[in-house]
Motif scaffolding. Structure first.
Motif, PDB file in Angstrom:
ATOM      1  N   THR A 232       0.864  -1.183   0.000  1.00 25.70           N
ATOM      2  CA  THR A 232       0.000   0.000   0.000  1.00 25.70           C
ATOM      3  C   THR A 232       0.896   1.227   0.000  1.00 25.70           C
ATOM      4  OG1 THR A 232      -1.689  -1.175   1.282  1.00 25.70           O
ATOM      5  CG2 THR A 232      -1.849   1.231   1.206  1.00 25.70           C
ATOM      6  N   PRO A 233       1.046   1.890  -1.150  1.00 26.18           N
ATOM      7  CA  PRO A 233       2.010   2.993  -1.259  1.00 26.18           C
ATOM      8  C   PRO A 233       1.512   4.285  -0.604  1.00 26.18           C
ATOM      9  CG  PRO A 233       0.900   2.691  -3.355  1.00 26.18           C
ATOM     10  CD  PRO A 233       0.421   1.576  -2.455  1.00 26.18           C
ATOM     11  N   HIS A 234       1.288   4.192   0.693  1.00 25.03           N
ATOM     12  CA  HIS A 234       0.869   5.344   1.493  1.00 25.03           C
ATOM     13  C   HIS A 234       2.095   5.889   2.208  1.00 25.03           C
ATOM     14  CE1 HIS A 234      -1.407   7.832   4.260  1.00 25.03           C
ATOM     15  NE2 HIS A 234      -2.538   7.475   3.683  1.00 25.03           N
ATOM     16  N   SER A 235       2.153   7.208   2.366  1.00 23.56           N
ATOM     17  CA  SER A 235       3.317   7.814   3.022  1.00 23.56           C
ATOM     18  C   SER A 235       3.499   7.325   4.456  1.00 23.56           C
ATOM     19  CB  SER A 235       3.181   9.340   3.003  1.00 23.56           C
ATOM     20  OG  SER A 235       1.971   9.752   3.624  1.00 23.56           O
ATOM     21  N   ARG A 236       2.424   6.843   5.087  1.00 17.61           N
ATOM     22  CA  ARG A 236       2.510   6.362   6.473  1.00 17.61           C
ATOM     23  C   ARG A 236       3.144   4.976   6.579  1.00 17.61           C
ATOM     24  NH1 ARG A 236       2.367   5.285  10.419  1.00 17.61           N
ATOM     25  NH2 ARG A 236       0.468   5.043  11.638  1.00 17.61           N
ATOM     26  N   ASP A 250      16.890  -6.002  15.387  1.00 12.13           N
ATOM     27  CA  ASP A 250      16.077  -6.927  16.186  1.00 12.13           C
ATOM     28  C   ASP A 250      14.890  -6.216  16.817  1.00 12.13           C
ATOM     29  OD1 ASP A 250      15.497  -9.518  16.891  1.00 12.13           O
ATOM     30  OD2 ASP A 250      16.732  -9.524  18.706  1.00 12.13           O
ATOM     31  N   GLY A 251      14.315  -5.270  16.060  1.00 13.09           N
ATOM     32  CA  GLY A 251      13.129  -4.555  16.515  1.00 13.09           C
ATOM     33  C   GLY A 251      11.854  -5.225  16.063  1.00 13.09           C
ATOM     34  N   MET A 252      10.795  -4.435  15.834  1.00 17.61           N
ATOM     35  CA  MET A 252       9.540  -5.028  15.356  1.00 17.61           C
ATOM     36  C   MET A 252       8.589  -3.963  14.848  1.00 17.61           C
ATOM     37  SD  MET A 252       7.313  -6.282  18.624  1.00 17.61           S
ATOM     38  CE  MET A 252       5.863  -6.595  17.604  1.00 17.61           C
ATOM     39  N   VAL A 253       7.530  -4.443  14.174  1.00 15.71           N
ATOM     40  CA  VAL A 253       6.470  -3.598  13.634  1.00 15.71           C
ATOM     41  C   VAL A 253       5.135  -4.156  14.093  1.00 15.71           C
ATOM     42  CG1 VAL A 253       5.310  -2.811  11.526  1.00 15.71           C
ATOM     43  CG2 VAL A 253       7.812  -2.934  11.606  1.00 15.71           C
ATOM     44  N   GLY A 254       4.249  -3.256  14.545  1.00 15.35           N
ATOM     45  CA  GLY A 254       2.876  -3.633  14.862  1.00 15.35           C
ATOM     46  C   GLY A 254       1.972  -3.307  13.684  1.00 15.35           C
ATOM     47  N   LEU A 255       1.257  -4.310  13.181  1.00 11.72           N
ATOM     48  CA  LEU A 255       0.359  -4.122  12.042  1.00 11.72           C
ATOM     49  C   LEU A 255      -0.760  -3.155  12.398  1.00 11.72           C
ATOM     50  CD1 LEU A 255      -0.498  -5.341   9.140  1.00 11.72           C
ATOM     51  CD2 LEU A 255      -2.221  -6.553  10.497  1.00 11.72           C
ATOM     52  N   ASN A 256      -0.890  -2.092  11.611  1.00 12.91           N
ATOM     53  CA  ASN A 256      -1.946  -1.101  11.790  1.00 12.91           C
ATOM     54  C   ASN A 256      -3.225  -1.615  11.132  1.00 12.91           C
ATOM     55  OD1 ASN A 256      -3.562   1.282  11.724  1.00 12.91           O
ATOM     56  ND2 ASN A 256      -1.735   2.558  11.732  1.00 12.91           N
ATOM     57  N   PHE A 257      -4.347  -1.602  11.873  1.00 10.12           N
ATOM     58  CA  PHE A 257      -5.620  -2.084  11.340  1.00 10.12           C
ATOM     59  C   PHE A 257      -6.333  -1.038  10.487  1.00 10.12           C
ATOM     60  CE2 PHE A 257      -6.614  -5.313  15.009  1.00 10.12           C
ATOM     61  CZ  PHE A 257      -5.356  -5.867  14.866  1.00 10.12           C
ATOM     62  N   ALA A 258      -5.857   0.201  10.476  1.00 11.88           N
ATOM     63  CA  ALA A 258      -6.528   1.263   9.721  1.00 11.88           C
ATOM     64  C   ALA A 258      -6.588   0.896   8.245  1.00 11.88           C
ATOM     65  CB  ALA A 258      -5.800   2.591   9.905  1.00 11.88           C
ATOM     66  N   VAL A 259      -7.785   0.869   7.697  1.00  8.22           N
ATOM     67  CA  VAL A 259      -7.970   0.291   6.370  1.00  8.22           C
ATOM     68  C   VAL A 259      -7.237   1.072   5.275  1.00  8.22           C
ATOM     69  CG1 VAL A 259     -10.100  -0.912   6.911  1.00  8.22           C
ATOM     70  CG2 VAL A 259     -10.208   1.482   6.188  1.00  8.22           C
ATOM     71  N   ALA A 260      -7.070   2.375   5.436  1.00  6.56           N
ATOM     72  CA  ALA A 260      -6.386   3.161   4.405  1.00  6.56           C
ATOM     73  C   ALA A 260      -4.940   2.730   4.228  1.00  6.56           C
ATOM     74  CB  ALA A 260      -6.443   4.647   4.747  1.00  6.56           C
ATOM     75  N   PHE A 261      -4.344   2.144   5.275  1.00  8.09           N
ATOM     76  CA  PHE A 261      -2.951   1.698   5.197  1.00  8.09           C
ATOM     77  C   PHE A 261      -2.844   0.222   4.823  1.00  8.09           C
ATOM     78  CE2 PHE A 261      -2.806   4.824   8.942  1.00  8.09           C
ATOM     79  CZ  PHE A 261      -2.802   5.921   8.088  1.00  8.09           C
ATOM     80  N   LEU A 262      -4.009  -0.428   4.644  1.00  6.41           N
ATOM     81  CA  LEU A 262      -4.054  -1.838   4.266  1.00  6.41           C
ATOM     82  C   LEU A 262      -4.436  -2.051   2.807  1.00  6.41           C
ATOM     83  CD1 LEU A 262      -5.997  -3.225   7.385  1.00  6.41           C
ATOM     84  CD2 LEU A 262      -3.615  -3.751   6.820  1.00  6.41           C
ATOM     85  N   ARG A 263      -5.300  -1.189   2.296  1.00  2.96           N
ATOM     86  CA  ARG A 263      -5.869  -1.382   0.959  1.00  2.96           C
ATOM     87  C   ARG A 263      -4.912  -0.896  -0.122  1.00  2.96           C
ATOM     88  NH1 ARG A 263     -11.706  -1.555   0.805  1.00  2.96           N
ATOM     89  NH2 ARG A 263     -11.536  -0.546  -1.237  1.00  2.96           N
ATOM     90  N   GLU A 264      -4.940  -1.578  -1.265  1.00  6.52           N
ATOM     91  CA  GLU A 264      -4.098  -1.168  -2.389  1.00  6.52           C
ATOM     92  C   GLU A 264      -4.486   0.207  -2.909  1.00  6.52           C
ATOM     93  OE1 GLU A 264      -5.672  -3.987  -2.012  1.00  6.52           O
ATOM     94  OE2 GLU A 264      -4.449  -5.720  -2.637  1.00  6.52           O
TER      95      GLU A 264
END
Length: 350
Positions: A232-236, A250-264
């Motif tokens: 999802t080519p969003h600036s966020r 050795d860090g990590m990422v939490g998946l954001n549920f906000a749909v704008a950052f999930l959808r193509e």
């Protein structure tokens, strides 16, 4: 399907309670106040707690849902908010969290042992987080006081600029490479947070600021609520190069549920199937490894897929993950194990 319990990287409940000007007791949290997180929904969904954000609202009034429903967008943001304006709002939201603890609704966790105890005993675990450091003064006096009061995670910026650095706008399509990085004060802030054991959150920093933190910080790199820019080519969202730097630390990422950052298509549309979340999880695991991915929902601050809607809907996510082939060991890591691992490494023996 409420097991394993989910410990989540980001929510905006404190802002919701602050803005509604209601008691954070029966009406606002221990009953059903209409928000995505409350105790009843948490029990139904197996929500064990997470990072509760202090956030000073933007002074530019926009309908993000409407604006982010277009084919492309670039939302306006306010200029820097002064410390004198931000501090009362931040302290008010922190006080709401303390009140919730006094009411017996949750426990403010200052160590991973605190979180583990909460998960084991059915108590909601709350980590005090600051999303955007406008309320921190240049001498870090507020930082020191809030640390003693339980602050354990801090994002130097939300999307608007602060004295510490520059954030990414809400832009689609867009790149996170949007301008200058950390200021001199921002670099000092990173170093002081490292000394205290306060986790630095990269989620709203622009790419230049991300690389400044990567160069300066001696802690694992963490983005509490971000997704994959390759999908999802969003600036966020984070590029694969950024994800590799997080992996290497050795860090990590939490998946954001906000749909704008999930959808193509970058649209803010709740009619978003859960397979969009699964695609991002697959990509994050591929780029980061299975020990460096968790959840960072943005509950009470975002439109999430309608099949989840609130924390009561989290069983649908667990079911989708299992049907997708995620085994029990990996599911436990995604739900809370990876957060505990990275916090152990960041906080040490607090």
């Amino acid at each position: 399907m409420t097991d394993p319990l989910i410990f989540d990287g980001h929510n905006d409940l404190l802002l919701r309670l602050h803005n509604r000007d209601v008691s954070p007791g029966k009406d606002g949290f221990q009953g059903d106040g209409g928000q995505q997180i409350d105790l009843t929904k948490a029990r139904h969904g197996g929500f064990g707690g997470g990072f509760f954000a202090i956030y000073v609202p933007d002074v530019v009034s926009i309908d993000m849902r409407d604006e982010m429903s277009s084919d492309s967008y670039d939302l306006p943001l306010s200029q820097e908010i002064s410390w004198s304006e931000a501090a009362p709002v931040a302290l008010s939201q922190a006080a709401i969290l303390y009140q919730l603890e006094r009411d017996g609704a949750l426990k403010i966790c200052r160590s991973t042992n605190d979180i583990r105890s909460c998960l084991a005993n059915g108590v909601m675990a709350a980590v005090l987080h600051m999303e955007g450091a406008e309320a921190i003064d240049p001498d870090f006096h507020v930082l020191e006081v809030l640390y003693q009061a339980g602050l354990r995670s801090l994002g130097p910026v939300w999307s608007r600029p602060t004295r510490f650095g520059h954030g990414v706008p809400f832009r689609f399509p867009g790149s996170p490479d949007t301008g200058p990085g950390l200021t001199a004060d921002g670099k000092r802030l990173v170093q002081r947070c490292n000394q205290l054991g306060v986790m630095i959150d990269l989620s709203h920093l622009n790419e230049a600021g991300f690389w400044d933190v990567a160069e300066l910080s001696d802690a694992p790199l963490v983005a509490t609520h971000s997704n994959a820019h390759a999908l999802t080519p969003h600036s966020r969202n984070l590029t694969d190069r950024q994800l590799h730097a997080i992996r290497d630390s050795d860090g990590m990422v939490g998946l954001n549920f906000a749909v704008a950052f999930l959808r193509e298509d970058g649209r803010m549309d709740a009619d978003t199937p859960l397979d969009r979340m699964l695609r991002h999880i697959d990509h994050l695991i591929t780029q980061l490894g299975e020990d460096r991915v968790g959840f960072g929902s943005d509950f009470d601050g975002a439109t999430v897929p309608k099949d989840i809607e609130t924390v009561a809907g989290l069983p649908a996510l667990r079911t989708a993950l299992r049907q997708h082939g995620i085994n029990d060991d990996l599911l436990k890591k995604l739900c809370h194990g990876n957060w505990l691992r990275v916090l152990d490494a960041t906080w040490g023996d607090l």
